[in-house]
Write a protein that holds these residues in place. Structure first.
Motif, mmCIF file in Angstrom:
data_model
loop_
_atom_site.group_PDB
_atom_site.id
_atom_site.type_symbol
_atom_site.label_atom_id
_atom_site.label_comp_id
_atom_site.label_asym_id
_atom_site.label_seq_id
_atom_site.Cartn_x
_atom_site.Cartn_y
_atom_site.Cartn_z
ATOM 1 N N ASN A 125 5.729 81.619 -46.450
ATOM 2 C CA ASN A 125 5.286 80.846 -47.613
ATOM 3 C C ASN A 125 6.458 80.258 -48.400
ATOM 4 O O ASN A 125 6.280 79.684 -49.469
ATOM 5 C CB ASN A 125 4.439 81.720 -48.547
ATOM 6 N N GLY A 126 7.655 80.438 -47.847
ATOM 7 C CA GLY A 126 8.841 79.908 -48.503
ATOM 8 C C GLY A 126 9.368 80.773 -49.632
ATOM 9 O O GLY A 126 10.220 80.338 -50.409
ATOM 10 N N LYS A 127 8.891 82.005 -49.737
ATOM 11 C CA LYS A 127 9.307 82.883 -50.823
ATOM 12 C C LYS A 127 10.616 83.604 -50.473
ATOM 13 O O LYS A 127 10.802 84.069 -49.350
ATOM 14 C CB LYS A 127 8.229 83.932 -51.109
ATOM 15 N N GLY A 154 8.461 72.290 -52.423
ATOM 16 C CA GLY A 154 8.240 72.438 -53.857
ATOM 17 C C GLY A 154 8.389 73.844 -54.402
ATOM 18 O O GLY A 154 8.336 74.042 -55.617
ATOM 19 N N ASN A 155 8.580 74.845 -53.541
ATOM 20 C CA ASN A 155 8.647 76.235 -54.004
ATOM 21 C C ASN A 155 9.664 76.435 -55.116
ATOM 22 O O ASN A 155 10.788 75.937 -55.033
ATOM 23 C CB ASN A 155 9.024 77.162 -52.848
ATOM 24 N N LEU A 156 9.264 77.198 -56.143
ATOM 25 C CA LEU A 156 10.189 77.624 -57.186
ATOM 26 C C LEU A 156 10.831 78.924 -56.731
ATOM 27 O O LEU A 156 10.148 79.844 -56.291
ATOM 28 C CB LEU A 156 9.445 77.817 -58.509
ATOM 29 N N LEU A 157 12.142 79.009 -56.824
ATOM 30 C CA LEU A 157 12.887 80.197 -56.400
ATOM 31 C C LEU A 157 13.041 81.168 -57.580
ATOM 32 O O LEU A 157 12.936 80.751 -58.736
ATOM 33 C CB LEU A 157 14.250 79.787 -55.852
ATOM 34 N N PRO A 158 13.295 82.447 -57.326
ATOM 35 C CA PRO A 158 13.358 83.454 -58.400
ATOM 36 C C PRO A 158 14.663 83.402 -59.197
ATOM 37 O O PRO A 158 15.465 84.351 -59.190
ATOM 38 C CB PRO A 158 13.214 84.768 -57.630
ATOM 39 N N TYR A 283 -6.080 70.940 -41.900
ATOM 40 C CA TYR A 283 -4.753 70.904 -42.522
ATOM 41 C C TYR A 283 -4.404 72.263 -43.096
ATOM 42 O O TYR A 283 -5.250 73.138 -43.232
ATOM 43 C CB TYR A 283 -4.705 69.858 -43.634
ATOM 44 N N ARG A 284 -3.120 72.452 -43.438
ATOM 45 C CA ARG A 284 -2.706 73.607 -44.218
ATOM 46 C C ARG A 284 -1.596 73.185 -45.163
ATOM 47 O O ARG A 284 -0.853 72.237 -44.887
ATOM 48 C CB ARG A 284 -2.241 74.762 -43.330
ATOM 49 N N ILE A 285 -1.504 73.881 -46.278
ATOM 50 C CA ILE A 285 -0.462 73.604 -47.268
ATOM 51 C C ILE A 285 0.784 74.397 -46.885
ATOM 52 O O ILE A 285 0.723 75.601 -46.662
ATOM 53 C CB ILE A 285 -0.923 73.998 -48.678
ATOM 54 N N ASN A 286 1.910 73.716 -46.812
ATOM 55 C CA ASN A 286 3.185 74.380 -46.540
ATOM 56 C C ASN A 286 3.800 74.847 -47.858
ATOM 57 O O ASN A 286 3.843 74.093 -48.835
ATOM 58 C CB ASN A 286 4.150 73.415 -45.836
ATOM 59 N N GLY A 287 4.282 76.065 -47.868
ATOM 60 C CA GLY A 287 4.874 76.598 -49.086
ATOM 61 C C GLY A 287 3.884 77.418 -49.874
ATOM 62 O O GLY A 287 2.807 77.784 -49.389
ATOM 63 N N GLU A 338 11.510 74.898 -40.506
ATOM 64 C CA GLU A 338 12.014 75.799 -39.468
ATOM 65 C C GLU A 338 12.293 77.182 -40.050
ATOM 66 O O GLU A 338 12.074 78.201 -39.391
ATOM 67 C CB GLU A 338 13.277 75.228 -38.835
ATOM 68 N N ALA A 339 12.784 77.214 -41.288
ATOM 69 C CA ALA A 339 13.044 78.494 -41.945
ATOM 70 C C ALA A 339 11.750 79.250 -42.218
ATOM 71 O O ALA A 339 11.718 80.488 -42.179
ATOM 72 C CB ALA A 339 13.804 78.268 -43.254
ATOM 73 N N LEU A 340 10.653 78.526 -42.472
ATOM 74 C CA LEU A 340 9.360 79.151 -42.735
ATOM 75 C C LEU A 340 8.692 79.660 -41.466
ATOM 76 O O LEU A 340 8.187 80.781 -41.416
ATOM 77 C CB LEU A 340 8.419 78.152 -43.426
#
Length: 381
Positions: A125-127, A154-158, A283-287, A338-340
């Motif tokens: 999920n890009g977390k 669009g992911n917000l990082l911690p 479809y699916r949402i990335n992130g 690719e990282a996801l």
């Protein structure tokens, strides 16, 4: 038919008032801010007034704002100069696998010079798990560079959690906030951020100008060598017209405006997803849809090649993107996806990025959604 621009994560159109002030500055305030005569002093006053406006947006000191050419220079300055100036304390740096190329390629360059870089992975999920940052920290870690919000999914990082973690560690904390600055309230001192990079062209300002926030608590040598501009921290005559345009763009980004954009973009996203659902598009949402920048929506359309979809939409006057780097007209695989998912996942070649901004309205988004469904159905026939 009116074209529809939905690639604001790549660059944004300049706001009309930004264009007006830049035109005025080029015509009327042409002096060199470093000159001591009247023309120079006038330009210098303008420069410092704009510095105060930008500093206020981050609640930092005007002295902590260094004008430059944009995010790439800011990232390079923060990373390279921190590495060079602190290598006697250690040669280990930490970043993530989903950073912008301006960070990743800079890290690659430092590896060639003998520095060691840890590239933290993210989940599907890009977390980014804060435990991974904690486990990667070493005594010889001199820099942690983690983007505020990802430019593709669009992911917000911690960022807040990393800032808290680094209170007990001497490593410098840098964040590329190029995508996030236009929509998020960012307070570097509260978040423990030492260095922060921004580009004006992502916030309806001009291209080729930006700034680097540098916390007064750290020292950072100048990346460019030459004159003594920006208090000897960035050589080169300041682009006053561009900086004025950036200052106006920043002034337009009030808290109310950011809140308004969040609501509007959420509505746009819902229109698109509703249309896709009603048409039974696969479809699916990335992130992570629950923790992301409001203006970015990254979607995989199963069984639909993204380059073919982009071409069809472009012929209809619609601009979206794959979100990946484009070199000499060739779309490269997205390192973020690719990282996801891994390098062989179908999402790599079936995903597109839709990003909202100035000029988009509900009618446009509804029309785009209809055309998007028609195009996907046509491709899959």
């Amino acid at each position: 038919m009116e074209p529809i621009y939905l690639d604001h994560a790549a660059t944004t159109p300049a706001h009309p008032t930004v264009i007006e002030i830049m035109t005025s500055e080029m015509a009327n305030t042409f002096g060199n801010p470093s000159s001591i005569h009247t023309f120079g002093r006038q330009a210098h006053r303008k420069l410092e007034d704009i510095r105060q406006v930008i500093a206020a947006s981050l609640e930092v000191k005007p002295h902590e704002i260094i004008f430059n050419s944009g995010g790439t220079e800011g990232d390079n300055t923060a990373i390279i100069e921190t590495a060079f100036s602190k290598k006697d304390q250690g040669m280990h740096l930490i970043t993530t696998a989903i950073e912008h190329p301006a960070v990743l390629k800079t890290m690659n360059y430092l590896e060639e010079l003998g520095f060691e870089v840890t590239y933290l992975p993210v989940d599907e999920n890009g977390k980014l798990a804060i435990e991974m940052v904690k486990d990667a920290l070493r005594e010889d870690t001199i820099l942690v560079s983690v983007m505020y919000g990802n430019n593709e999914i669009g992911n917000l990082l911690p960022i807040k959690e990393i800032g808290e973690l680094l209170k007990e560690h001497p490593a410098v904390f840098h964040t590329d906030a190029v995508q996030a600055y236009g929509s998020e309230k960012i307070l570097p001192h509260e978040l423990g951020i030492d260095l922060l990079s921004i580009s004006a062209h992502k916030i309806n300002g001009p291209k080729g100008v930006g700034f680097l926030f540098k916390n007064d608590a750290i020292s950072l040598p100048s990346f460019l060598h030459g004159g003594e501009q920006e208090e000897k921290r960035r050589a080169g005559t300041e682009n006053l017209a561009g900086i004025a345009g950036m200052g106006k763009a920043v002034a337009l980004l009030t808290e109310d405006e950011k809140e308004h954009r969040h609501g509007k973009y959420a509505e746009f996203e819902q229109i698109i997803l509703t249309e896709l659902n009603q048409a039974n598009i696969d479809y699916r949402i990335n992130g992570d849809p629950k923790n992301k920048l409001a203006h970015i929506l990254n979607l995989q359309f199963l069984g639909v090649a993204s380059d073919l979809l982009l071409m069809h939409l472009d012929l209809r006057g619609i601009a979206i993107s794959t979100g990946s780097a484009c070199t000499a007209g060739t779309v490269e695989p997205s390192h973020v996806l690719e990282a996801l998912y891994g390098k062989d996942d179908p999402a790599i070649k079936e995903s597109v990025r839709i990003s909202f901004g100035l000029g988009n309205d509900t009618e446009q988004i509804q029309r785009f959604s209809t055309i998007l469904v028609e195009t996907i159905e046509k491709i899959k026939q």
